[in-house]
Each structure stands twice: as C-alpha cells, then as structure tokens.
Design an enzyme around this catalytic site. Sequence first.
Site, PDB file in Angstrom:
ATOM      1  N   GLU A  83      -1.537   2.500  16.226  1.00 18.66           N
ATOM      2  CA  GLU A  83      -0.829   4.103  16.313  1.00 18.66           C
ATOM      3  C   GLU A  83      -0.615   4.452  14.843  1.00 18.66           C
ATOM      4  O   GLU A  83      -0.540   3.996  14.036  1.00 18.66           O
ATOM      5  CB  GLU A  83       0.371   3.206  16.722  1.00 18.66           C
ATOM      6  N   THR A 124      -3.482   3.076   4.271  1.00 17.90           N
ATOM      7  CA  THR A 124      -3.732   4.316   4.071  1.00 17.90           C
ATOM      8  C   THR A 124      -3.007   4.630   3.140  1.00 17.90           C
ATOM      9  O   THR A 124      -2.271   3.919   2.276  1.00 17.90           O
ATOM     10  CB  THR A 124      -2.906   5.028   5.205  1.00 17.90           C
ATOM     11  N   ASP A 125      -3.035   5.530   2.467  1.00 18.53           N
ATOM     12  CA  ASP A 125      -2.323   5.804   0.969  1.00 18.53           C
ATOM     13  C   ASP A 125      -0.319   6.292   1.247  1.00 18.53           C
ATOM     14  O   ASP A 125       0.137   6.048   0.551  1.00 18.53           O
ATOM     15  CB  ASP A 125      -2.803   7.092   0.163  1.00 18.53           C
ATOM     16  N   GLU A 126      -0.283   6.463   2.292  1.00 21.97           N
ATOM     17  CA  GLU A 126       1.017   6.622   2.485  1.00 21.97           C
ATOM     18  C   GLU A 126       1.717   5.162   2.384  1.00 21.97           C
ATOM     19  O   GLU A 126       3.161   5.376   2.239  1.00 21.97           O
ATOM     20  CB  GLU A 126       1.305   6.961   4.028  1.00 21.97           C
ATOM     21  N   TYR A 148       5.689   4.771  10.591  1.00 19.66           N
ATOM     22  CA  TYR A 148       4.230   4.490  10.412  1.00 19.66           C
ATOM     23  C   TYR A 148       4.216   3.489   9.191  1.00 19.66           C
ATOM     24  O   TYR A 148       3.501   3.305   9.260  1.00 19.66           O
ATOM     25  CB  TYR A 148       3.190   5.683  11.186  1.00 19.66           C
ATOM     26  N   LYS A 152       2.519  -0.052   8.529  1.00 18.63           N
ATOM     27  CA  LYS A 152       1.518   0.174   7.860  1.00 18.63           C
ATOM     28  C   LYS A 152       1.690  -0.791   6.459  1.00 18.63           C
ATOM     29  O   LYS A 152       0.019  -2.079   6.785  1.00 18.63           O
ATOM     30  CB  LYS A 152       0.108   1.268   7.584  1.00 18.63           C
TER      31      LYS A 152
HETATM   32  P1  NAD Z   1      -6.445   7.070  15.767  1.00 20.27           P
HETATM   33  O1  NAD Z   1      -5.460   7.019  15.977  1.00 20.27           O
HETATM   34  O2  NAD Z   1      -8.436   8.153  15.745  1.00 20.27           O
HETATM   35  O3  NAD Z   1      -7.200   5.712  16.515  1.00 20.27           O
HETATM   36  C1  NAD Z   1      -6.672   4.496  16.869  1.00 20.27           C
HETATM   37  C2  NAD Z   1      -8.195   3.717  17.545  1.00 20.27           C
HETATM   38  O4  NAD Z   1      -7.724   2.544  18.021  1.00 20.27           O
HETATM   39  C3  NAD Z   1      -7.670   4.430  19.134  1.00 20.27           C
HETATM   40  O5  NAD Z   1      -9.440   4.244  19.324  1.00 20.27           O
HETATM   41  C4  NAD Z   1      -6.852   3.255  19.842  1.00 20.27           C
HETATM   42  O6  NAD Z   1      -7.435   3.313  21.290  1.00 20.27           O
HETATM   43  C5  NAD Z   1      -6.979   1.871  19.587  1.00 20.27           C
HETATM   44  N1  NAD Z   1      -5.921   1.308  19.576  1.00 20.27           N
HETATM   45  C6  NAD Z   1      -4.160   1.722  19.598  1.00 20.27           C
HETATM   46  N2  NAD Z   1      -4.158   0.813  19.584  1.00 20.27           N
HETATM   47  C7  NAD Z   1      -4.681  -0.783  20.031  1.00 20.27           C
HETATM   48  C8  NAD Z   1      -4.917  -1.741  20.424  1.00 20.27           C
HETATM   49  N3  NAD Z   1      -3.247  -2.580  20.785  1.00 20.27           N
HETATM   50  N4  NAD Z   1      -5.224  -2.332  20.597  1.00 20.27           N
HETATM   51  C9  NAD Z   1      -6.905  -2.133  20.444  1.00 20.27           C
HETATM   52  N5  NAD Z   1      -6.952  -0.719  19.757  1.00 20.27           N
HETATM   53  C10 NAD Z   1      -6.041   0.172  20.266  1.00 20.27           C
HETATM   54  O7  NAD Z   1      -6.658   5.701  14.023  1.00 20.27           O
HETATM   55  P2  NAD Z   1      -7.864   6.902  13.023  1.00 20.27           P
HETATM   56  O8  NAD Z   1      -7.558   8.024  12.447  1.00 20.27           O
HETATM   57  O9  NAD Z   1      -9.725   6.340  13.308  1.00 20.27           O
HETATM   58  O10 NAD Z   1      -6.968   6.174  11.590  1.00 20.27           O
HETATM   59  C11 NAD Z   1      -7.998   5.184  12.327  1.00 20.27           C
HETATM   60  C12 NAD Z   1      -7.129   3.229  11.012  1.00 20.27           C
HETATM   61  O11 NAD Z   1      -6.998   4.298   9.788  1.00 20.27           O
HETATM   62  C13 NAD Z   1      -6.026   2.832  11.207  1.00 20.27           C
HETATM   63  O12 NAD Z   1      -5.476   2.053  10.973  1.00 20.27           O
HETATM   64  C14 NAD Z   1      -4.354   3.766  10.328  1.00 20.27           C
HETATM   65  O13 NAD Z   1      -3.804   3.619  10.538  1.00 20.27           O
HETATM   66  C15 NAD Z   1      -5.940   4.513   9.379  1.00 20.27           C
HETATM   67  N6  NAD Z   1      -6.145   5.666   8.567  1.00 20.27           N
HETATM   68  C16 NAD Z   1      -6.475   7.235   8.527  1.00 20.27           C
HETATM   69  C17 NAD Z   1      -5.682   8.013   7.868  1.00 20.27           C
HETATM   70  C18 NAD Z   1      -6.420   9.608   8.635  1.00 20.27           C
HETATM   71  O14 NAD Z   1      -6.243  10.323   7.808  1.00 20.27           O
HETATM   72  N7  NAD Z   1      -6.633   8.853   9.806  1.00 20.27           N
HETATM   73  C19 NAD Z   1      -5.869   7.714   6.633  1.00 20.27           C
HETATM   74  C20 NAD Z   1      -5.957   6.982   5.898  1.00 20.27           C
HETATM   75  C21 NAD Z   1      -5.595   4.891   6.787  1.00 20.27           C
END
Ligand code: NAD
Length: 317
Positions: A83, A124-126, A148, A152
């Site tokens: 999430e 994440t950097d957060e 969130y 993480k």
């Molecule tokens: P996103 O929300 O676009 O995608 C998350 C995906 O995980 C979705 O396809 C969702 O269906 C799936 N998912 C969620 N819960 C699930 C579960 N219980 N079982 C199986 N699948 C599940 O997220 P994103 O932006 O692509 O981020 C991906 C990862 O990178 C995350 O772990 C996030 O914390 C990390 N992240 C994101 C960012 C950013 O800027 N978007 C930055 C740093 C780190």
Amino acid sequence: MDKILVTGGAGFIGSHFVKRLLDREDVAAVTVLDTLTYAGFKENLADVFISPKLNFERGNIVDQDLVDELVQRHDRVVHFAAESHVDRSFFEAGTFLATNVVGTQILLDAAYRKGVDQFVHVSTDEVYGPLAEGCATEGFPLRPTVPYAASKAASDLIALSYYQTFGVPVCVTRSSNNYGPAQHPEKIIPRFISSLLAGEACTLHGQGQHVRNWLHVEDNCQGIELVMRNGVPGEIYNIGGGTDLTNKELTDLILRACGAGWDLVSYVEDRRSNDVRYAMDWSKIRQLGYEPERSLEDGLAETVQWYRDHPHRRAPE
Ligand code: NAD
C-alpha cells in the site's frame, strides 16, 4: 539464468521493472504476483503479456500457501507490493500494516524455506523522516512520521532481520519520489497532469513549500536491477539523483508541460503531518555502477504525453 518473482508487478514501478527484466536475455522467467488492488492494473503489462517468459498470478502476498508455492519455483524475489499512498494510510493503517509488514514477513519466511539467491525489498526515503538540512545516508536513524512510512520502516527492519537471523540474502533499496508513465493518478504529478489536460483545477497543499526529490521511474528501476544483480546481502542502497523541487516549483513545470496557467491552481490547507523535506545521500549505489539518466524536463514531457494517450487514467474525484 534466473527465474524471478516480482510482487506488485502490475503497479507503477513494478510494471516498469517487469518490462525491463523481460528484455534481458539472461532472465528465463518472470512471475508477477499481484492482487490487483485499486492501484494495480493488468493494463500496465498489456504490451508484454504475449511474452512466453511472463506469468501472471493474481494473489495476495499474505496468502502463505500461495506465496510458498510460488517462491519455491523462483531463484530471486523482488518485492514491490505495498500500500503506497500516504493519504490513505491516515484512514486505513490496518491495511498498510497487513500488506507492508505482515506480507513482507510471509514472503521472507518463504524465501528462507526456499533458500533464494536474492531478495530485494523495495522501500522509500520516507522512512528517514523529514530533514531540515543535510542528507540521510543508509545508516541514518529511521524517523517515519506517517503510518505509510512507519509501515515501510517496519518492513525494512523485518527484512534486514531475516538476513541477520537466518542469512536470507536481503538487500533493501530506498528511493526518492518516483514519477513517469502509468503512475496512479492519486499521486501529485499524474493527478495534476490528468486534471490539467482535462481543463480542470488542481489544489496545492499549504504554500507548496514541501521539498521532494523527483526520480524518473526508469532510473529507480536501473538501481533496483543493479542491486538485484550485484547488491551485497544485508546492505541498504539509497536510490536518488532526481531533481529537488518545492511542490510550487514542480507545479510550475507541470503547468508549462501541459500548456496551462496558474489560474487553474488553488491552495488548500496542508494535509496532516506533511514532511517539509526529504533528502538522501545516494553515493553508495554508485559503487554498483548506478547513474541516473533522465532529466526531469524530458521525463515530464514523456509523462504528459502518456496521460494524453491514456485519458481514462484520470485523477479520482
Ligand atoms: P503502486 O501502489 O503503484 O503499486 C502497488 C502494487 O502492489 C499494485 O499493483 C497492487 O495491486 C499491489 N499490491 C498491493 N497490495 C498487495 C497485496 N497484499 N498482495 C499483492 N499485491 C499487492 O506502488 P508503486 O508506486 O509502484 O510502489 C512500489 C513500491 O515502491 C512500494 O513498495 C513503495 O513503497 C515503493 N516506493 C514507491 C515510491 C514512489 O514514488 N511511488 C518511492 C519509493 C518507494
């Protein structure tokens, strides 16, 4: 070479990463495990669905039997599923803990039983929390301020504990804010772009003073792939190198890229616990050969074009 299990591969970053892996000759098979929450789109993988190397499994990472069965058939795990939206974590913290913390632990248990070659936990950097000045290195204390980021941080620590306790070859990546094609329009860049392209107004929190580092999704994927191939087990790698901007400066660039004016932007009360600034030192991952390649200007132009071509991927009402 390897068979790779990618969790969350129908989401924003995961889908870019899956496409990158499918292009690699030394990757034998990629399985996506994704439960398709509101943030997951099979459409994100539409152009690679015909690949004989791709398997798609709709399922939840908290389903221990399914996870065990899948992990047994793979050599490496790259774990994106989470999430990921800060605002939702204010109202649904339980879902964030279930997926981000318990789901990660269930994957780690399966990875230990299988004896995988590599487990990349994407974070994440957060987790470092806000910094008034300076930059967080990988050893910096974790001071998350929102559910969130706290979920993480907890998952990062659980992942690293499986390296210390059981020798699971875990690496953690922590990147700054990603942007690029196919991001869910709940996030600021696609939300602004999709609204502006429809001629609708956007709202900026507070005075738009918050500072974020904007990293193109392909640059993050480059870093994650380097860690997957050559990361040292037990190590954390910050992935940055994007552009630091206040949200007001970012808005100005988005308006220009969309050909819109400030008359479509209004200011609203700041959201609760909105960290003023994140900043990381990402020099360590350079040792693996990482070098960000995308300028924000080019990346934004590409992103605007993607939302022009996908008008149904609109900001939620
Ligand atoms: P996103 O929300 O676009 O995608 C998350 C995906 O995980 C979705 O396809 C969702 O269906 C799936 N998912 C969620 N819960 C699930 C579960 N219980 N079982 C199986 N699948 C599940 O997220 P994103 O932006 O692509 O981020 C991906 C990862 O990178 C995350 O772990 C996030 O914390 C990390 N992240 C994101 C960012 C950013 O800027 N978007 C930055 C740093 C780190």
